[in-house]
Design an enzyme around this catalytic site. Structure first.
Site, PDB file in Angstrom:
ATOM      1  N   LYS A  76      -6.593 -16.164 -26.499  1.00  0.00           N
ATOM      2  CA  LYS A  76      -5.445 -15.393 -25.745  1.00  0.00           C
ATOM      3  C   LYS A  76      -4.388 -16.210 -25.500  1.00  0.00           C
ATOM      4  CE  LYS A  76      -5.383 -10.979 -24.191  1.00  0.00           C
ATOM      5  NZ  LYS A  76      -5.870  -9.895 -24.997  1.00  0.00           N
ATOM      6  N   GLY A 178       0.096   3.830 -19.496  1.00  0.00           N
ATOM      7  CA  GLY A 178       0.746   3.278 -20.393  1.00  0.00           C
ATOM      8  C   GLY A 178       0.503   3.321 -21.904  1.00  0.00           C
TER       9      GLY A 178
END
Length: 354
Positions: A76, A178
């Site tokens: 990540k 979202g």
């Protein structure tokens, strides 16, 4: 913070003063293959907070990719800054050069604050940017299959709890509408669920209500968790399930798209004690990484969707293993992921993208 003791293979600090780039790339494991994970662009309060997020998210990606059956490790990246004001072509290209310098050990993609168009820019500097726009041969918006996977996990939880793989007639509270949450609402409405939503962005709620007039909304997450629902779906940022939230939660199932939902390890046990069925986040939100991974083979949405549908079966396997062993689904999922990493990973060498 003990970065060296975190169990990660590599943590890279990236700084480019000319563009203002400040980023951290964390590679947790390459036991099953190159480390795939998105790039989060967020205004962290401190460098320490950014590093902590990168470490936690990259570890979760190792488990997510393993449980999804992918030949990928976990990584990540986080970029420190406000994506609305700090994101520039120069910054994204500088970031791409850092990704390229890792030679394929880390494959980047979209995450909170980054989009397909951003990865198109990053890809101008690196071969290892995925989740690109359809115009450039990419997989497009990975939130589509992320939401689909969450929906499949929710169906499995409904099957395990109520004996029927459907949310029809059930009330689902979605916190965060979202990219992922809004797609999830579409699936739930289509399935016949009653949906209640909330989001810190009033515009996001308005867009959902305009598309689905029957959907209800509440002022904030604190109100939503106290609202009687059958399922609670956290779909915003991590640590959505803390002690205070779990103590007042009015739901029988927790299944959402947010990463790292558990504020600490004891939360899974507390949910279990209260009789709440928890669908591990990295299991049910793996649809997006499945979609991105398929891009490496010449993207086929139908093929990726078919594979993401398998989250239903894996989730059922986790729930049944948890019951059989008398542990939480979080523990059962970790065990299954670790078994694969141990059995396959010890024989594997890193497979760089072609």
């Amino acid at each position: 913070m003990d970065v060296l003791g975190s169990g990660h293979e590599q943590v890279v600090f990236c700084s480019d003063p000319a563009s203002g780039l400040r980023a951290v790339i964390a590679i947790h494991s390459t036991a099953l293959g190159p480390a795939l994970g998105g790039t989060r662009f967020h205004p962290y309060a401190s460098e320490e907070a950014a590093v902590a997020d990168a470490l936690a998210l990259s570890r979760a990606m190792s488990y997510k990719n393993s449980l999804a059956g992918l030949d990928l490790g976990g990584g990540k990246a986080v970029i420190i800054g406000d994506p609305h004001t700090d994101k520039t072509e120069a910054l994204l290209r500088a970031y791409g050069r850092f990704v390229e310098s890792l030679g394929g050990r880390y494959l980047t993609a979209c995450d909170v604050g980054t989009y397909n168009a951003d990865l198109d820019v990053v890809a101008r500097e690196t071969r290892f940017a995925h989740g690109r726009s359809l115009a450039y041969g990419g997989c497009g918006d990975s939130s589509v299959l992320t939401a689909y996977g969450v929906f499949q996990g929710m169906r499995a939880a409904a099957q395990h709890r109520w004996g029927k793989p459907s949310l029809a007639g059930r009330t689902v509270g979605v916190a965060g509408v979202g990219k992922v949450g809004s797609w999830l609402v579409d699936r739930l409405v289509e399935d016949g669920a009653d949906v209640v939503v909330t989001d810190v962005d009033a515009g996001a709620v308005e867009r959902v209500l305009a598309r689905h007039p029957a959907v209800d909304s509440v002022a904030d997450t604190a109100t939503l968790v106290r609202t009687p629902t059958d399922v609670y779906a956290p779909c915003a940022l991590g640590r959505a399930l803390d002690d205070e939230t779990v103590a007042v939660l009015e739901a029988e199932i927790v299944c959402g798209g947010a990463n790292n939902q558990l504020a600490h390890e004891g939360i899974a046990a507390e949910l279990m004690r209260r009789g709440v069925l928890y669908a591990p986040d990295y299991l049910v939100n793996a649809g997006g990484v499945i979609q991105v991974e398929d891009e490496r083979h010449g993207f086929s949405f139908d093929r990726a969707e078919a594979r993401a549908a398998g989250i239903f079966d894996v989730a059922l396997r986790v729930f049944r293993a948890a019951d059989a062993d008398g542990v939480s689904p979080a523990v059962a999922a970790d065990r299954l992921a670790e078994e694969r990493m141990a059995s396959v990973g010890r024989l594997a060498t890193i497979r760089l993208p072609r």
